[in-house]
Design a protein around this motif. Structure first.
Motif, PDB file in Angstrom:
ATOM      1  N   ILE A  91     -59.235 -14.139  -4.510  1.00 32.03           N
ATOM      2  CA  ILE A  91     -57.959 -13.571  -4.077  1.00 32.03           C
ATOM      3  C   ILE A  91     -56.985 -14.702  -3.794  1.00 32.03           C
ATOM      4  O   ILE A  91     -57.361 -15.759  -3.270  1.00 32.03           O
ATOM      5  CB  ILE A  91     -58.176 -12.680  -2.839  1.00 32.03           C
ATOM      6  CG1 ILE A  91     -58.942 -11.410  -3.248  1.00 32.03           C
ATOM      7  CG2 ILE A  91     -56.858 -12.308  -2.169  1.00 32.03           C
ATOM      8  CD1 ILE A  91     -59.410 -10.564  -2.094  1.00 32.03           C
ATOM      9  N   ASP A  92     -55.722 -14.502  -4.123  1.00 32.00           N
ATOM     10  CA  ASP A  92     -54.682 -15.491  -3.867  1.00 32.00           C
ATOM     11  C   ASP A  92     -54.700 -15.904  -2.401  1.00 32.00           C
ATOM     12  O   ASP A  92     -54.824 -15.061  -1.508  1.00 32.00           O
ATOM     13  CB  ASP A  92     -53.321 -14.887  -4.227  1.00 32.00           C
ATOM     14  CG  ASP A  92     -52.175 -15.854  -4.018  1.00 32.00           C
ATOM     15  OD1 ASP A  92     -52.389 -17.076  -4.156  1.00 32.00           O
ATOM     16  OD2 ASP A  92     -51.065 -15.392  -3.710  1.00 32.00           O
ATOM     17  N   ALA A  93     -54.621 -17.199  -2.155  1.00 34.19           N
ATOM     18  CA  ALA A  93     -54.618 -17.706  -0.780  1.00 34.19           C
ATOM     19  C   ALA A  93     -53.369 -18.546  -0.576  1.00 34.19           C
ATOM     20  O   ALA A  93     -53.022 -19.383  -1.418  1.00 34.19           O
ATOM     21  CB  ALA A  93     -55.868 -18.539  -0.510  1.00 34.19           C
ATOM     22  N   ALA A  94     -52.685 -18.303   0.539  1.00 37.30           N
ATOM     23  CA  ALA A  94     -51.426 -18.996   0.842  1.00 37.30           C
ATOM     24  C   ALA A  94     -51.624 -19.924   2.020  1.00 37.30           C
ATOM     25  O   ALA A  94     -52.224 -19.545   3.034  1.00 37.30           O
ATOM     26  CB  ALA A  94     -50.325 -17.979   1.155  1.00 37.30           C
ATOM     27  N   ALA A  95     -51.113 -21.134   1.910  1.00 38.15           N
ATOM     28  CA  ALA A  95     -51.201 -22.114   2.982  1.00 38.15           C
ATOM     29  C   ALA A  95     -49.884 -22.179   3.738  1.00 38.15           C
ATOM     30  O   ALA A  95     -48.820 -22.287   3.136  1.00 38.15           O
ATOM     31  CB  ALA A  95     -51.521 -23.484   2.401  1.00 38.15           C
ATOM     32  N   HIS A  96     -49.963 -22.095   5.064  1.00 38.16           N
ATOM     33  CA  HIS A  96     -48.771 -22.322   5.873  1.00 38.16           C
ATOM     34  C   HIS A  96     -48.442 -23.807   5.861  1.00 38.16           C
ATOM     35  O   HIS A  96     -49.337 -24.661   5.879  1.00 38.16           O
ATOM     36  CB  HIS A  96     -49.010 -21.883   7.320  1.00 38.16           C
ATOM     37  CG  HIS A  96     -49.047 -20.399   7.499  1.00 38.16           C
ATOM     38  ND1 HIS A  96     -48.523 -19.764   8.601  1.00 38.16           N
ATOM     39  CD2 HIS A  96     -49.536 -19.405   6.713  1.00 38.16           C
ATOM     40  CE1 HIS A  96     -48.698 -18.463   8.498  1.00 38.16           C
ATOM     41  NE2 HIS A  96     -49.315 -18.220   7.361  1.00 38.16           N
ATOM     42  N   LEU A  97     -47.144 -24.115   5.856  1.00 36.59           N
ATOM     43  CA  LEU A  97     -46.695 -25.502   5.891  1.00 36.59           C
ATOM     44  C   LEU A  97     -45.406 -25.555   6.703  1.00 36.59           C
ATOM     45  O   LEU A  97     -44.512 -24.720   6.510  1.00 36.59           O
ATOM     46  CB  LEU A  97     -46.451 -26.012   4.472  1.00 36.59           C
ATOM     47  CG  LEU A  97     -46.189 -27.510   4.284  1.00 36.59           C
ATOM     48  CD1 LEU A  97     -47.324 -28.347   4.854  1.00 36.59           C
ATOM     49  CD2 LEU A  97     -45.985 -27.825   2.804  1.00 36.59           C
ATOM     50  N   THR A  98     -45.317 -26.516   7.619  1.00 37.71           N
ATOM     51  CA  THR A  98     -44.148 -26.623   8.495  1.00 37.71           C
ATOM     52  C   THR A  98     -43.445 -27.965   8.321  1.00 37.71           C
ATOM     53  O   THR A  98     -43.974 -28.888   7.680  1.00 37.71           O
ATOM     54  CB  THR A  98     -44.522 -26.452   9.981  1.00 37.71           C
ATOM     55  OG1 THR A  98     -45.144 -27.664  10.446  1.00 37.71           O
ATOM     56  CG2 THR A  98     -45.466 -25.281  10.198  1.00 37.71           C
ATOM     57  N   CYS A  99     -42.276 -28.063   8.935  1.00 37.33           N
ATOM     58  CA  CYS A  99     -41.476 -29.290   8.889  1.00 37.33           C
ATOM     59  C   CYS A  99     -41.813 -30.255  10.022  1.00 37.33           C
ATOM     60  O   CYS A  99     -41.292 -31.373  10.053  1.00 37.33           O
ATOM     61  CB  CYS A  99     -39.987 -28.941   9.002  1.00 37.33           C
ATOM     62  SG  CYS A  99     -39.346 -27.787   7.784  1.00 37.33           S
ATOM     63  N   VAL A 100     -42.632 -29.832  10.969  1.00 33.77           N
ATOM     64  CA  VAL A 100     -42.818 -30.565  12.225  1.00 33.77           C
ATOM     65  C   VAL A 100     -43.682 -31.807  12.034  1.00 33.77           C
ATOM     66  O   VAL A 100     -44.712 -31.770  11.356  1.00 33.77           O
ATOM     67  CB  VAL A 100     -43.445 -29.637  13.293  1.00 33.77           C
ATOM     68  CG1 VAL A 100     -43.714 -30.397  14.587  1.00 33.77           C
ATOM     69  CG2 VAL A 100     -42.544 -28.448  13.553  1.00 33.77           C
ATOM     70  N   ALA A 101     -43.247 -32.900  12.676  1.00 32.10           N
ATOM     71  CA  ALA A 101     -44.057 -34.120  12.819  1.00 32.10           C
ATOM     72  C   ALA A 101     -44.487 -34.731  11.494  1.00 32.10           C
ATOM     73  O   ALA A 101     -45.594 -35.273  11.378  1.00 32.10           O
ATOM     74  CB  ALA A 101     -45.282 -33.854  13.690  1.00 32.10           C
ATOM     75  N   ALA A 102     -43.641 -34.674  10.472  1.00 31.87           N
ATOM     76  CA  ALA A 102     -43.973 -35.288   9.189  1.00 31.87           C
ATOM     77  C   ALA A 102     -42.693 -35.592   8.420  1.00 31.87           C
ATOM     78  O   ALA A 102     -41.694 -34.871   8.533  1.00 31.87           O
ATOM     79  CB  ALA A 102     -44.868 -34.372   8.360  1.00 31.87           C
ATOM     80  N   THR A 103     -42.716 -36.663   7.634  1.00 29.82           N
ATOM     81  CA  THR A 103     -41.588 -36.997   6.778  1.00 29.82           C
ATOM     82  C   THR A 103     -41.605 -36.100   5.540  1.00 29.82           C
ATOM     83  O   THR A 103     -42.607 -35.441   5.242  1.00 29.82           O
ATOM     84  CB  THR A 103     -41.649 -38.457   6.329  1.00 29.82           C
ATOM     85  OG1 THR A 103     -42.818 -38.632   5.495  1.00 29.82           O
ATOM     86  CG2 THR A 103     -41.733 -39.406   7.527  1.00 29.82           C
ATOM     87  N   GLN A 104     -40.498 -36.114   4.805  1.00 30.97           N
ATOM     88  CA  GLN A 104     -40.464 -35.351   3.561  1.00 30.97           C
ATOM     89  C   GLN A 104     -41.558 -35.817   2.615  1.00 30.97           C
ATOM     90  O   GLN A 104     -42.214 -35.001   1.960  1.00 30.97           O
ATOM     91  CB  GLN A 104     -39.094 -35.499   2.898  1.00 30.97           C
ATOM     92  CG  GLN A 104     -37.966 -34.795   3.627  1.00 30.97           C
ATOM     93  CD  GLN A 104     -36.667 -34.826   2.847  1.00 30.97           C
ATOM     94  OE1 GLN A 104     -36.669 -34.962   1.623  1.00 30.97           O
ATOM     95  NE2 GLN A 104     -35.553 -34.709   3.550  1.00 30.97           N
ATOM     96  N   GLY A 105     -41.763 -37.131   2.547  1.00 27.46           N
ATOM     97  CA  GLY A 105     -42.793 -37.654   1.655  1.00 27.46           C
ATOM     98  C   GLY A 105     -44.179 -37.168   2.021  1.00 27.46           C
ATOM     99  O   GLY A 105     -44.982 -36.814   1.142  1.00 27.46           O
ATOM    100  N   GLU A 106     -44.478 -37.125   3.330  1.00 22.86           N
ATOM    101  CA  GLU A 106     -45.788 -36.650   3.772  1.00 22.86           C
ATOM    102  C   GLU A 106     -45.985 -35.179   3.449  1.00 22.86           C
ATOM    103  O   GLU A 106     -47.059 -34.759   2.992  1.00 22.86           O
ATOM    104  CB  GLU A 106     -45.943 -36.891   5.276  1.00 22.86           C
ATOM    105  CG  GLU A 106     -46.063 -38.370   5.646  1.00 22.86           C
ATOM    106  CD  GLU A 106     -45.948 -38.624   7.136  1.00 22.86           C
ATOM    107  OE1 GLU A 106     -46.498 -39.629   7.596  1.00 22.86           O
ATOM    108  OE2 GLU A 106     -45.285 -37.814   7.841  1.00 22.86           O
TER     109      GLU A 106
END
Length: 310
Positions: A91-106
């Motif tokens: 089944i399709d699995a989605a990962a949450h991803l946030t902007c907190v505590a990381a650079t754009q590159g990371e």
């Protein structure tokens, strides 16, 4: 991320008493459902999670999603859980991803790792400041400023399917409802494919939000987030953090049941099932369940809605 509803499918009047009319019985029908989990932190929690996955997988959800801890604290566990969900269930699995505590590159590197692992669905969120939703948010130096910028960045990396959050009762940090909807539209204009709402308890709150979003030009599906809960103290605390109101009738449903888990669970399933049926009667055909890594209440509500193993 709604109605004045009481148990047994009856809308409550403003005085809190149910009228005579009740929702008619429904024939089983196929709705689209999805389930959210949190990555386990202990061996016992991992065992519970996979027992939950085993119980819910036969309902054939459109996708599973896995949350991302504050400041990326569960980054590897989120990745491992998402990858295992997809490989073991199909089944399709989605990962949450946030902007907190990381650079754009990371963040871009994390997204590329998901793409390389065959994960094509991201739930893109701004994320909460270190002090929680009530604190002031400051973008990380060199990071994505907000969820709309994150969505745009993800679309440059790959053609991800992207879900974003919506708030029927307004995000606590938004100045007003218009600013909140403007932010949602910015996320959709950046490439979001779906809005999943914060949980709520009054159907009218969701329906008003859906109508306002459509009027504002938000032209993607608005999926209600449903949290079936049997612990009133816990939901009251969570609601306070995310800006969801807990109506007096809901508190009344759990009064005097602190030591009666079985009855609390029956009430929780009835109330949440009633909310879903009310929304279904208004044309809602998709539901996203915040499972809290437990299967029983979500499975029961899906059964009520006609979503059953084949």
């Amino acid at each position: 991320m709604s109605p004045d509803t009481g148990p047994i499918g009856s809308p409550l009047s403003s005085a809190g008493s149910p009228p005579a009319a009740e929702f008619p019985a429904r024939a089983p029908q196929r709705l689209s459902v999805s389930f959210e989990f949190s990555p386990p932190r202990t061996d016992a929690a991992e065992k519970t999670l996979w027992e939950t996955v085993t119980r819910l997988t036969p309902l054939r959800p459109s996708f599973f999603s896995v949350t991302y801890g504050a400041g990326g604290s569960t980054r590897q566990r989120t990745h491992d859980t998402v990858a295992r969900l997809k490989s073991e269930t199909g089944i399709d699995a989605a990962a949450h991803l946030t902007c907190v505590a990381a650079t754009q590159g990371e963040i871009d590197d994390i997204a590329r790792a998901y793409w390389d692992a065959g994960i094509r669905h991201i739930v893109a969120l701004r994320g909460d400041p270190p002090g929680g939703m009530g604190g002031a948010y400051t973008p990380h130096p060199g990071g994505y400023a907000n969820a709309a910028a994150l969505v745009a960045g993800l679309k440059k990396i790959g053609n991800f399917q992207i879900s974003v959050a919506g708030y029927p009762e307004k995000h606590p940090a938004s100045a007003d409802e218009k600013a909140d909807l403007d932010n949602l539209k910015a996320k959709v204009d950046a490439g979001a494919d779906r809005c999943i709402t914060q949980f709520f308890f009054e159907a009218e709150d969701f329906l008003r939000f859906r109508d306002r979003a459509a009027a504002a030009g938000v032209n993607v599906p608005i999926v209600p987030g449903i949290m079936p809960v049997s612990n009133f103290a816990a939901v009251n605390r969570i609601a306070g953090l995310c800006g969801s109101k807990v109506p007096p009738w809901f508190a009344n449903m759990f009064e005097g049941l602190d030591d009666d888990l079985e009855t609390r669970r029956m009430i929780a399933a009835t109330v949440a099932g009633d909310l879903c049926r009310r929304l279904q009667s208004e044309g809602v055909g998709q539901f996203h369940f915040y499972t809290l890594n437990r299967a029983d209440l979500t499975f029961a509500i899906c059964h009520l809605l006609g979503v059953r193993p084949k």
